[in-house]
Scaffold this motif. Structure first.
Motif, PDB file in Angstrom:
ATOM      1  N   HIS A  72       0.846  -1.188   0.000  1.00 22.27           N
ATOM      2  CA  HIS A  72       0.000   0.000   0.000  1.00 22.27           C
ATOM      3  C   HIS A  72       0.885   1.242   0.000  1.00 22.27           C
ATOM      4  CE1 HIS A  72      -3.207  -2.782   0.820  1.00 22.27           C
ATOM      5  NE2 HIS A  72      -2.685  -3.114   1.984  1.00 22.27           N
ATOM      6  N   MET A  73       0.475   2.283  -0.684  1.00 24.34           N
ATOM      7  CA  MET A  73       1.341   3.450  -0.872  1.00 24.34           C
ATOM      8  C   MET A  73       0.567   4.750  -0.736  1.00 24.34           C
ATOM      9  SD  MET A  73       3.660   2.443  -4.190  1.00 24.34           S
ATOM     10  CE  MET A  73       4.800   1.066  -4.160  1.00 24.34           C
ATOM     11  N   VAL A  74       1.332   5.795  -0.452  1.00 26.81           N
ATOM     12  CA  VAL A  74       0.837   7.163  -0.544  1.00 26.81           C
ATOM     13  C   VAL A  74       1.618   7.859  -1.644  1.00 26.81           C
ATOM     14  CG1 VAL A  74       0.503   9.378   0.607  1.00 26.81           C
ATOM     15  CG2 VAL A  74       0.217   7.254   1.902  1.00 26.81           C
ATOM     16  N   PHE A  75       0.903   8.447  -2.588  1.00 24.49           N
ATOM     17  CA  PHE A  75       1.510   9.251  -3.637  1.00 24.49           C
ATOM     18  C   PHE A  75       1.304  10.714  -3.267  1.00 24.49           C
ATOM     19  CE2 PHE A  75       1.157   6.190  -7.536  1.00 24.49           C
ATOM     20  CZ  PHE A  75       1.976   5.285  -6.876  1.00 24.49           C
ATOM     21  N   ALA A  76       2.384  11.410  -2.964  1.00 24.59           N
ATOM     22  CA  ALA A  76       2.295  12.811  -2.562  1.00 24.59           C
ATOM     23  C   ALA A  76       2.798  13.690  -3.695  1.00 24.59           C
ATOM     24  CB  ALA A  76       3.120  13.063  -1.300  1.00 24.59           C
ATOM     25  N   GLY A  77       1.925  14.569  -4.177  1.00 24.24           N
ATOM     26  CA  GLY A  77       2.329  15.458  -5.259  1.00 24.24           C
ATOM     27  C   GLY A  77       1.224  16.429  -5.600  1.00 24.24           C
ATOM     28  N   ASN A  78       1.618  17.517  -6.227  1.00 23.00           N
ATOM     29  CA  ASN A  78       0.647  18.509  -6.658  1.00 23.00           C
ATOM     30  C   ASN A  78      -0.140  17.987  -7.856  1.00 23.00           C
ATOM     31  OD1 ASN A  78       1.270  20.493  -4.707  1.00 23.00           O
ATOM     32  ND2 ASN A  78       3.054  21.141  -5.878  1.00 23.00           N
ATOM     33  N   PRO A  79      -1.197  18.693  -8.262  1.00 18.83           N
ATOM     34  CA  PRO A  79      -1.997  18.222  -9.400  1.00 18.83           C
ATOM     35  C   PRO A  79      -1.156  18.100 -10.664  1.00 18.83           C
ATOM     36  CG  PRO A  79      -3.138  19.999  -8.225  1.00 18.83           C
ATOM     37  CD  PRO A  79      -1.750  19.926  -7.658  1.00 18.83           C
ATOM     38  N   GLY A  80      -1.522  17.133 -11.496  1.00 15.86           N
ATOM     39  CA  GLY A  80      -0.918  17.010 -12.804  1.00 15.86           C
ATOM     40  C   GLY A  80       0.490  16.477 -12.829  1.00 15.86           C
ATOM     41  N   THR A  81       0.921  15.738 -11.798  1.00 22.05           N
ATOM     42  CA  THR A  81       2.304  15.261 -11.743  1.00 22.05           C
ATOM     43  C   THR A  81       2.434  13.774 -12.064  1.00 22.05           C
ATOM     44  OG1 THR A  81       2.019  15.119  -9.326  1.00 22.05           O
ATOM     45  CG2 THR A  81       3.204  17.022 -10.191  1.00 22.05           C
ATOM     46  N   GLY A  82       1.390  13.138 -12.562  1.00 21.29           N
ATOM     47  CA  GLY A  82       1.512  11.774 -13.054  1.00 21.29           C
ATOM     48  C   GLY A  82       1.117  10.677 -12.088  1.00 21.29           C
ATOM     49  N   LYS A  83       0.431  11.013 -11.002  1.00 23.58           N
ATOM     50  CA  LYS A  83       0.130  10.007  -9.983  1.00 23.58           C
ATOM     51  C   LYS A  83      -0.780   8.901 -10.509  1.00 23.58           C
ATOM     52  CE  LYS A  83      -1.362  13.192  -7.096  1.00 23.58           C
ATOM     53  NZ  LYS A  83      -1.005  14.407  -7.860  1.00 23.58           N
ATOM     54  N   THR A  84      -1.833   9.277 -11.200  1.00 27.70           N
ATOM     55  CA  THR A  84      -2.756   8.265 -11.708  1.00 27.70           C
ATOM     56  C   THR A  84      -2.087   7.370 -12.735  1.00 27.70           C
ATOM     57  OG1 THR A  84      -4.634   9.761 -11.365  1.00 27.70           O
ATOM     58  CG2 THR A  84      -4.978   7.893 -12.825  1.00 27.70           C
ATOM     59  N   THR A  85      -1.298   7.955 -13.606  1.00 21.36           N
ATOM     60  CA  THR A  85      -0.615   7.167 -14.630  1.00 21.36           C
ATOM     61  C   THR A  85       0.324   6.149 -14.007  1.00 21.36           C
ATOM     62  OG1 THR A  85      -0.744   8.926 -16.262  1.00 21.36           O
ATOM     63  CG2 THR A  85       0.983   7.310 -16.569  1.00 21.36           C
ATOM     64  N   VAL A  86       1.106   6.568 -13.013  1.00 22.00           N
ATOM     65  CA  VAL A  86       2.030   5.644 -12.365  1.00 22.00           C
ATOM     66  C   VAL A  86       1.267   4.544 -11.634  1.00 22.00           C
ATOM     67  CG1 VAL A  86       3.821   5.428 -10.584  1.00 22.00           C
ATOM     68  CG2 VAL A  86       3.878   7.342 -12.201  1.00 22.00           C
ATOM     69  N   ALA A  87       0.151   4.890 -11.001  1.00 21.45           N
ATOM     70  CA  ALA A  87      -0.661   3.864 -10.330  1.00 21.45           C
ATOM     71  C   ALA A  87      -1.144   2.824 -11.328  1.00 21.45           C
ATOM     72  CB  ALA A  87      -1.851   4.520  -9.625  1.00 21.45           C
ATOM     73  N   ARG A  88      -1.558   3.277 -12.500  1.00 22.80           N
ATOM     74  CA  ARG A  88      -2.008   2.358 -13.540  1.00 22.80           C
ATOM     75  C   ARG A  88      -0.886   1.400 -13.956  1.00 22.80           C
ATOM     76  NH1 ARG A  88      -4.570   6.365 -16.117  1.00 22.80           N
ATOM     77  NH2 ARG A  88      -6.727   6.152 -15.496  1.00 22.80           N
ATOM     78  N   ILE A  89       0.306   1.968 -14.136  1.00 21.86           N
ATOM     79  CA  ILE A  89       1.442   1.152 -14.560  1.00 21.86           C
ATOM     80  C   ILE A  89       1.849   0.181 -13.451  1.00 21.86           C
ATOM     81  CG2 ILE A  89       3.864   1.233 -15.244  1.00 21.86           C
ATOM     82  CD1 ILE A  89       3.281   3.932 -16.575  1.00 21.86           C
ATOM     83  N   LEU A  90       1.776   0.625 -12.198  1.00 26.32           N
ATOM     84  CA  LEU A  90       2.083  -0.287 -11.083  1.00 26.32           C
ATOM     85  C   LEU A  90       1.142  -1.484 -11.089  1.00 26.32           C
ATOM     86  CD1 LEU A  90       2.942   1.873  -7.938  1.00 26.32           C
ATOM     87  CD2 LEU A  90       4.348   0.115  -8.999  1.00 26.32           C
ATOM     88  N   GLY A  91      -0.128  -1.236 -11.385  1.00 26.75           N
ATOM     89  CA  GLY A  91      -1.071  -2.349 -11.483  1.00 26.75           C
ATOM     90  C   GLY A  91      -0.641  -3.352 -12.539  1.00 26.75           C
ATOM     91  N   LYS A  92      -0.164  -2.843 -13.664  1.00 24.40           N
ATOM     92  CA  LYS A  92       0.311  -3.730 -14.726  1.00 24.40           C
ATOM     93  C   LYS A  92       1.551  -4.516 -14.270  1.00 24.40           C
ATOM     94  CE  LYS A  92      -1.338  -0.583 -18.332  1.00 24.40           C
ATOM     95  NZ  LYS A  92      -0.950   0.302 -19.466  1.00 24.40           N
ATOM     96  N   ILE A  93       2.438  -3.831 -13.547  1.00 23.96           N
ATOM     97  CA  ILE A  93       3.639  -4.504 -13.046  1.00 23.96           C
ATOM     98  C   ILE A  93       3.269  -5.615 -12.069  1.00 23.96           C
ATOM     99  CG2 ILE A  93       5.674  -4.197 -11.588  1.00 23.96           C
ATOM    100  CD1 ILE A  93       6.034  -1.435 -12.900  1.00 23.96           C
ATOM    101  N   TYR A  94       2.395  -5.306 -11.121  1.00 24.41           N
ATOM    102  CA  TYR A  94       1.995  -6.309 -10.138  1.00 24.41           C
ATOM    103  C   TYR A  94       1.258  -7.469 -10.804  1.00 24.41           C
ATOM    104  CZ  TYR A  94       3.070  -2.850  -6.516  1.00 24.41           C
ATOM    105  OH  TYR A  94       3.694  -1.953  -5.700  1.00 24.41           O
ATOM    106  N   GLY A  95       0.439  -7.150 -11.803  1.00 22.71           N
ATOM    107  CA  GLY A  95      -0.258  -8.216 -12.516  1.00 22.71           C
ATOM    108  C   GLY A  95       0.708  -9.102 -13.273  1.00 22.71           C
ATOM    109  N   ALA A  96       1.691  -8.489 -13.928  1.00 22.84           N
ATOM    110  CA  ALA A  96       2.671  -9.262 -14.694  1.00 22.84           C
ATOM    111  C   ALA A  96       3.529 -10.143 -13.794  1.00 22.84           C
ATOM    112  CB  ALA A  96       3.559  -8.311 -15.501  1.00 22.84           C
TER     113      ALA A  96
END
Length: 378
Positions: free
Chosen positions: A86-110
């Motif tokens: 489980h993680m906390v992504f800390a960052g201002n708007p528009g810094t790529g948090k959702t995109t990285v979360a999506r890719i992490l899901g792919k990594i964990y699935g793979a």
């Protein structure tokens, strides 16, 4: 495209990266099925292809290496070390948090850590109900949908305070904590917050601080990274930029970056500026009797919607012919630093050479620099 969505995969591959893809305000969104997820190499390559985010990429690489090590030790009948994901992504708007979360899901699935690796994205409206007694069931339904994948909760601080007189928020947090324990092998939760709010959020509930032991910091993009995001958007939508257009983007985004506060939109700001520039191009050409393919795809400097502080410290916005002329004249006089990728010699070029092949003055190596660093005026 929704300018409020998280990352410019432009994602950023563009906008995905820009977080120009974001929270589904009317409920969660279910991403790719297990059959369509990429292999591990493809997922890591996607992460590496994002603009900026160097520290995030390093953290994810370390995590992946750790998980690989645990797999190898397990295969060798050696003890393994449990680690919370489980993680906390800390960052201002528009810094790529959702995109990285999506890719992490792919990594964990793979890697087989998650059976599906899909992403369910939500905000307070997806967790908290309107009436007493409904929040628990609503939160549970959302978690059921996220099982075997990642539950991504955006703006978690305001939506999950779980303190004071927010009884509904408290119920959502307690339900989430219980399910994180009950389904610890089938669910990963990522909370997205502003940097200043991360510590306060974790301290608000002992159950959160003990479970979210990994924090990833998403820094604001640098001006040249923001410009590269604009360039990715142009490429994805088949628009072209000349040197003066690139100069205006570089200088304008540098000035916006210098004036930013904690609410600065990063990739979202770039997305908005790109869309406004398309509107400017449309206004410029729509009444021309014969419109060519080049006209439909070529940005001129006056089309770029990013305002710049130009001559006499007056804002040059391109909103009139007089301003257009002043902006172009001023931009033509600007210089930009480039560094040869071969011998590392640093020299200056004018705006017309941005994005075009140039030769190093020392070693004669040809190279292209689309987003050079503007030279500070004395």
């Amino acid at each position: 495209a929704d300018p409020d969505r998280d990352s410019a995969r432009v994602g950023l591959q563009d906008d995905q990266q820009v977080e120009v893809v974001g929270v589904a305000k009317n409920g969660p969104s279910h991403e790719e099925s297990v059959d369509s997820r990429p292999n591990l190499e493809e997922a890591i390559e996607e992460l590496e292809g994002l603009i900026g985010l160097a520290n995030v990429k390093n953290e994810v690489e370390t995590l992946v290496n750790f998980l690989k090590l645990q797999t190898l030790r397990q295969e060798a009948d050696l003890p393994t070390t449990d680690i919370g994901l489980h993680m906390v992504f800390a960052g201002n708007p528009g810094t790529g948090k959702t995109t990285v979360a999506r890719i992490l899901g792919k990594i964990y699935g793979a890697m087989g850590i998650l059976q599906k690796g899909h992403l369910i994205e939500t905000d307070r409206s997806g967790l908290v109900a309107e009436y007493a007694g409904q929040t628990g069931p609503k939160t549970n339904r959302l978690i059921d949908e996220a099982q075997d994948g990642i539950l991504f909760i955006d703006e978690a601080y305001s939506q999950m305070s779980g303190t004071g007189d927010d009884s509904f928020g408290m119920e959502a947090v307690q339900t989430l904590i219980k399910r994180m324990e009950d389904d610890r092998d089938r669910l990963i939760v990522i909370l997205a917050v502003y940097p200043r709010e991360m510590e306060t959020l974790l301290k608000s509930n002992p159950g959160l601080s003990s479970r979210f032991t990994h924090q990833l910091q998403f820094e604001d993009y640098h001006p040249q990274e923001l410009a590269a995001i604009f360039g990715r958007l142009c490429e994805a939508n088949h628009y072209h930029l000349n040197g003066l257009g690139r100069a205006r983007i570089l200088i304008g985004l540098r000035q916006l970056h210098e004036q930013r506060d904690r609410h600065f939109g990063n990739g979202r700001t770039v997305r908005n500026q790109f869309e406004n520039s398309v509107r400017n191009l449309a206004n410029r050409i729509v009444n021309i009797p014969t419109i060519t393919s080049d006209m439909l795809t070529q940005f001129e400097a006056e089309d770029i919607a990013i305002a710049i502080d130009g001559p006499c410290d007056e804002e040059v916005s391109g909103e009139s012919t007089e301003n257009d002329v002043a902006a172009i004249t001023w931009l033509q006089e600007q210089k930009f630093h480039v560094r040869c990728p071969g011998c590392r010699t640093k020299f200056r070029i004018g705006p017309s050479r941005l994005g075009r092949e140039i030769k190093c003055r020392k070693c004669q190596l040809p190279f292209t620099e689309p987003w050079a660093e503007p030279v500070e005026k004395d």
